[in-house]
Write a protein that holds these residues in place. Structure first.
Motif, mmCIF file in Angstrom:
data_model
loop_
_atom_site.group_PDB
_atom_site.id
_atom_site.type_symbol
_atom_site.label_atom_id
_atom_site.label_comp_id
_atom_site.label_asym_id
_atom_site.label_seq_id
_atom_site.Cartn_x
_atom_site.Cartn_y
_atom_site.Cartn_z
ATOM 1 N N LEU A 320 0.810 -1.090 -0.082
ATOM 2 C CA LEU A 320 -0.021 -0.043 -0.048
ATOM 3 C C LEU A 320 0.857 1.097 -0.206
ATOM 4 O O LEU A 320 1.974 1.171 0.629
ATOM 5 C CB LEU A 320 -0.702 -0.002 1.325
ATOM 6 N N LYS A 321 0.301 2.373 -0.602
ATOM 7 C CA LYS A 321 1.076 3.732 -0.602
ATOM 8 C C LYS A 321 0.071 4.822 -0.340
ATOM 9 O O LYS A 321 -0.851 4.955 -1.132
ATOM 10 C CB LYS A 321 1.675 3.734 -2.192
ATOM 11 N N PRO A 322 0.135 5.154 1.070
ATOM 12 C CA PRO A 322 -0.804 6.401 1.266
ATOM 13 C C PRO A 322 -0.607 7.643 0.442
ATOM 14 O O PRO A 322 0.769 8.077 0.129
ATOM 15 C CB PRO A 322 -0.726 6.410 2.665
ATOM 16 N N SER A 323 -1.566 8.373 0.157
ATOM 17 C CA SER A 323 -1.448 9.462 -0.611
ATOM 18 C C SER A 323 -1.454 10.686 0.513
ATOM 19 O O SER A 323 -0.751 11.803 -0.040
ATOM 20 C CB SER A 323 -2.597 9.790 -1.550
ATOM 21 N N ALA A 324 -1.977 10.615 1.661
ATOM 22 C CA ALA A 324 -2.127 11.571 2.548
ATOM 23 C C ALA A 324 -2.281 10.855 3.686
ATOM 24 O O ALA A 324 -2.585 10.053 4.168
ATOM 25 C CB ALA A 324 -2.915 12.725 2.377
ATOM 26 N N ILE A 325 -1.811 11.764 4.892
ATOM 27 C CA ILE A 325 -1.946 11.354 6.356
ATOM 28 C C ILE A 325 -2.578 12.507 7.025
ATOM 29 O O ILE A 325 -2.180 13.884 6.922
ATOM 30 C CB ILE A 325 -0.574 11.032 7.179
ATOM 31 N N VAL A 326 -3.708 12.156 7.802
ATOM 32 C CA VAL A 326 -4.583 13.295 8.703
ATOM 33 C C VAL A 326 -4.066 13.063 10.050
ATOM 34 O O VAL A 326 -4.327 11.925 10.569
ATOM 35 C CB VAL A 326 -5.970 13.114 8.391
ATOM 36 N N LEU A 327 -3.640 13.744 10.687
ATOM 37 C CA LEU A 327 -3.128 13.893 12.179
ATOM 38 C C LEU A 327 -4.100 14.627 13.061
ATOM 39 O O LEU A 327 -4.042 15.919 12.928
ATOM 40 C CB LEU A 327 -1.837 14.565 12.162
ATOM 41 N N VAL A 328 -4.851 13.990 13.742
ATOM 42 C CA VAL A 328 -5.945 14.576 14.720
ATOM 43 C C VAL A 328 -5.416 15.022 16.020
ATOM 44 O O VAL A 328 -4.691 14.294 16.628
ATOM 45 C CB VAL A 328 -7.165 13.646 14.722
ATOM 46 N N ALA A 329 -5.729 16.288 16.528
ATOM 47 C CA ALA A 329 -5.496 16.629 17.768
ATOM 48 C C ALA A 329 -6.781 17.666 18.068
ATOM 49 O O ALA A 329 -7.570 17.895 17.280
ATOM 50 C CB ALA A 329 -4.170 17.530 17.496
ATOM 51 N N THR A 330 -6.632 18.063 19.510
ATOM 52 C CA THR A 330 -7.522 18.961 20.000
ATOM 53 C C THR A 330 -6.650 20.156 20.895
ATOM 54 O O THR A 330 -5.712 19.749 21.455
ATOM 55 C CB THR A 330 -8.576 18.370 21.005
ATOM 56 N N VAL A 331 -7.294 21.265 20.889
ATOM 57 C CA VAL A 331 -6.779 22.102 21.929
ATOM 58 C C VAL A 331 -6.658 21.490 23.215
ATOM 59 O O VAL A 331 -5.553 21.987 23.930
ATOM 60 C CB VAL A 331 -7.537 23.547 21.583
ATOM 61 N N ARG A 332 -7.597 21.160 23.671
ATOM 62 C CA ARG A 332 -7.739 20.528 24.890
ATOM 63 C C ARG A 332 -6.615 19.442 25.550
ATOM 64 O O ARG A 332 -6.054 19.802 26.395
ATOM 65 C CB ARG A 332 -9.183 20.048 25.340
ATOM 66 N N ALA A 333 -6.470 18.511 24.459
ATOM 67 C CA ALA A 333 -5.398 17.506 24.669
ATOM 68 C C ALA A 333 -3.831 18.169 24.509
ATOM 69 O O ALA A 333 -3.154 17.807 25.374
ATOM 70 C CB ALA A 333 -5.467 16.474 23.487
ATOM 71 N N LEU A 334 -3.707 19.199 23.883
ATOM 72 C CA LEU A 334 -2.392 19.839 23.819
ATOM 73 C C LEU A 334 -2.156 20.692 25.044
ATOM 74 O O LEU A 334 -1.106 20.517 25.583
ATOM 75 C CB LEU A 334 -2.299 20.471 22.420
ATOM 76 N N LYS A 335 -3.032 21.152 25.377
ATOM 77 C CA LYS A 335 -3.103 22.005 26.726
ATOM 78 C C LYS A 335 -3.010 20.975 27.919
ATOM 79 O O LYS A 335 -2.053 21.268 28.827
ATOM 80 C CB LYS A 335 -4.210 22.823 27.214
ATOM 81 N N TYR A 336 -3.485 19.816 27.887
ATOM 82 C CA TYR A 336 -3.090 18.751 28.841
ATOM 83 C C TYR A 336 -1.703 18.363 28.604
ATOM 84 O O TYR A 336 -1.097 18.222 29.746
ATOM 85 C CB TYR A 336 -3.916 17.675 28.716
ATOM 86 N N ASN A 337 -1.193 18.311 27.648
ATOM 87 C CA ASN A 337 0.370 17.961 27.359
ATOM 88 C C ASN A 337 1.032 19.055 27.996
ATOM 89 O O ASN A 337 2.381 18.825 28.298
ATOM 90 C CB ASN A 337 0.309 17.633 25.734
ATOM 91 N N GLY A 338 0.480 20.303 28.070
ATOM 92 C CA GLY A 338 1.416 21.273 28.297
ATOM 93 C C GLY A 338 1.048 21.635 30.184
ATOM 94 O O GLY A 338 1.699 22.635 30.438
ATOM 95 N N GLY A 339 0.692 20.655 30.643
ATOM 96 C CA GLY A 339 0.507 20.645 32.229
ATOM 97 C C GLY A 339 -0.785 21.155 32.881
ATOM 98 O O GLY A 339 -0.927 21.324 34.000
ATOM 99 N N VAL A 340 -1.771 21.501 31.777
ATOM 100 C CA VAL A 340 -3.022 21.881 32.482
ATOM 101 C C VAL A 340 -3.889 20.796 33.237
ATOM 102 O O VAL A 340 -4.044 19.851 32.279
ATOM 103 C CB VAL A 340 -3.944 22.630 31.330
ATOM 104 N N ALA A 341 -4.457 20.949 34.434
ATOM 105 C CA ALA A 341 -5.294 19.905 34.685
ATOM 106 C C ALA A 341 -6.576 19.681 33.985
ATOM 107 O O ALA A 341 -7.037 20.475 33.402
ATOM 108 C CB ALA A 341 -5.492 20.177 36.257
ATOM 109 N N LYS A 342 -7.115 18.391 34.004
ATOM 110 C CA LYS A 342 -8.312 17.949 33.212
ATOM 111 C C LYS A 342 -9.277 18.983 33.446
ATOM 112 O O LYS A 342 -10.207 19.389 32.632
ATOM 113 C CB LYS A 342 -8.688 16.670 33.468
#
Length: 557
Positions: A320-342
């Motif tokens: 198989l040879k993918p033509s594109a990749i979609v990378l999903v993220a959310t603002v909330r998840a990235l803030k969580y990675n930045g140390g913000v409590a749930k």
């Protein structure tokens, strides 16, 4: 807003025959399971074998967090949006495991107004594929124990039986058990183990097999034990491969369903990505590529696990040879990675977002190593602020990825139009897809390459037992040295320590066990404290699931 199940139960489904017809599947090429589900026959797959493939789009995500990312929802919503802009599209997904359905994670049919239906059936028994896999797996276990009971002509060492029983339920009490208790007629006592069905090599084999003949060959290749003199024993040696393949004769056929907006979806197979290879079946993906101009598929958990395995294992095996990749993220998840409590994620915090976006940046960097265009899809929440979204847009553009907001949860296909247009444009770019490592690279170096290039580790610590197992595996057959590796690692971090969020540095990966999946065609590498049989949480989702006197299910998300 209505719950997912309420939205699903209010939907009007088209007859599955109509969905099949829209894809160009002939009436006698589907086997109906009621009005809204069907299996697609081998005749359809054979008829379309020479038809050119459409374009393949992979949807993956950042490392999962308690804040949620919405990868399956985005996959389904993108498929609906692609059809809305006039692109003939089919979605290819994994089947949900009952483990997370009744545990804590939930199902895998999307959410809000981006769902595949009938969601109750898909999240529960569906067409029985997982039960067939469980039965085939446990038939082999029964035949191993019966062979030992009936004289053990193969001289199997009961201390070195490698193949374990499975069940598709989170049941920690079954992780380590003793079988054969009770007396002479009840079998030979020995230590045994249970895994969850999605971790079974039979699941991996079903998802990688090209057809029944390939399935049967791969089943026969399963390494099940060693003799007391140290020789390997395979499934074919206890003559279980034929009967196992017979149990899987229907399970190997892909399943056809539809979304809320009647976009076709082929759902088939379901290995987890943290303990297995995390992709739906090769047959389903290849068939979808023949039936539609665009196929949108997903890989489990974060891109460091699911996408890496999709690209380095599935694409390698299936061409198989993918033509594109979609990378999903959310603002909330990235803030969580930045140390913000749930509990504080709804409040604007651009600084924490930027700090946590190192996780997103590492995933973009990793995916670019495969030579495929990347589009970042931000699964939008109503608490996201303009300042946060603009900061994210700048981060994506700086890292060479297109950026699009996605509101498919609340708006269905209409909420994914911008994303669909960005993905179509990405598919028109040149994909220079390449795998991360060559077949001929030594297995130990393959592990180190993934750890270094994908996880960002400084190196790998191999425990003595793991090195001993690897040496034994490589001595069995020269071809095993060319196998790709399937890393079993926590999904919550790039490292093997789930508490290290963001983009950890200065760490090493610890490999504690190495196993051969000879039938699947890869080597499984277990890191950290990863377990192949999860347990239920203190308050499992099963507590809230019910059914009334009229057969209406409630509490299923």
């Amino acid at each position: 807003m209505l719950t997912d199940i309420q939205i699903a139960q209010q939907a009007t489904l088209k007859p599955i025959t109509e969905i099949a017809e829209g894809l160009g599947i002939l009436p006698d090429e589907i086997e109906q399971y009621g009005k809204s589900k069907a299996k697609i026959s081998d005749d359809c797959i054979k008829r379309l074998a020479d038809k050119p493939d459409g374009k393949l789009i992979l949807v993956t995500a950042i490392n999962p967090t308690p804040a949620g990312e919405g990868k399956s929802t985005t996959t389904i919503g993108l498929g609906m949006a692609m059809n809305k802009i006039g692109k003939k599209t089919c979605i290819a997904l994994r089947e949900p495991s009952l483990g997370p359905v009744f545990g804590v994670k939930g199902g895998a049919t999307g959410g809000g107004y981006a769902q595949v239906l009938p969601m109750e059936d898909i999240n529960l028994h569906f067409t029985g594929d997982f039960h067939a896999i469980t039965a085939a797996n446990n038939l082999l276990c029964a035949m191993i124990d019966n062979h030992i009971q009936q004289g053990n002509d193969l001289d199997i060492d009961t201390r070195r039986i490698l193949f374990a029983r499975v069940t598709d339920t989170n049941d920690r009490a079954l992780r380590n058990i003793v079988v054969g208790m009770g007396g002479k007629v009840d079998g030979v006592p020995r230590e045994d183990h249970f895994m969850i069905t999605v971790a079974s090599e039979v699941m991996a084999i079903l998802c990688l097999a090209e057809d029944i003949a390939d399935l049967k060959r791969r089943l026969g290749d399963i390494l099940i034990a060693y003799t007391r003199s140290g020789k390997p024993v395979y499934c074919r040696d206890v003559k279980a491969d034929g009967s196992m393949a017979a149990l899987l004769k229907d399970a190997i056929k892909p399943n056809l369903v539809q979304t809320l907006e009647h976009t076709p979806a082929i759902i088939h197979g379901g290995p987890f990505a943290n303990i297995a290879h995390g992709c739906n079946s090769v047959r389903a993906t290849k068939l979808s590529l023949k039936l539609a101009d665009y196929t949108i598929t997903e890989a489990g958990f974060g891109a460091d696990l699911g996408a890496e395995k999709f690209l380095d294992i599935k694409c390698r095996f299936a061409g198989l040879k993918p033509s594109a990749i979609v990378l999903v993220a959310t603002v909330r998840a990235l803030k969580y990675n930045g140390g913000v409590a749930k509990t504080e994620l709804k409040a604007e915090n651009v600084d924490a977002l930027v700090k946590g976006s190192v996780n997103l940046e590492k995933h973009i960097e990793n995916l670019h190593k495969y030579g495929v265009p990347v589009v970042v899809a931000i699964n939008r929440f109503d608490t996201d602020t303009d300042a946060e979204l603009e900061a994210l847009r700048a981060i994506c553009e700086k890292n060479g990825a297109d950026f699009s907001l996605s509101e498919v949860f609340a708006k269905g296909g209409d909420g994914g139009i911008e994303l669909a247009e960005k993905v179509v444009a990405a598919c028109e770019k040149e994909s220079e897809f390449k795998v991360l490592y060559p077949d001929e690279m030594p297995v130990k170096e393959k592990i180190e390459t993934i750890a270094r290039e994908i996880y960002g580790a400084d190196g790998v610590n191999f425990e003595p037992a793991a090195l001993k197992s690897l040496a034994e595996i490589e001595s069995l057959n020269e071809k095993y040295k060319s196998f790709p590796v399937c890393m079993a690692k926590t999904q919550y971090s790039f490292s093997d320590d789930q508490t290290k969020l963001g983009r950890p540095t200065g760490f090493r990966i610890t490999v504690r066990e190495i196993k051969l999946s000879a039938g699947a065609g890869f080597i499984v590498v277990l890191t950290g404290a990863i377990m192949t049989m999860p347990g239920l949480p203190k308050v499992p989702a099963a507590n809230n699931i019910d059914i009334d006197a009229d057969g209406k299910i409630t509490g299923l998300f």
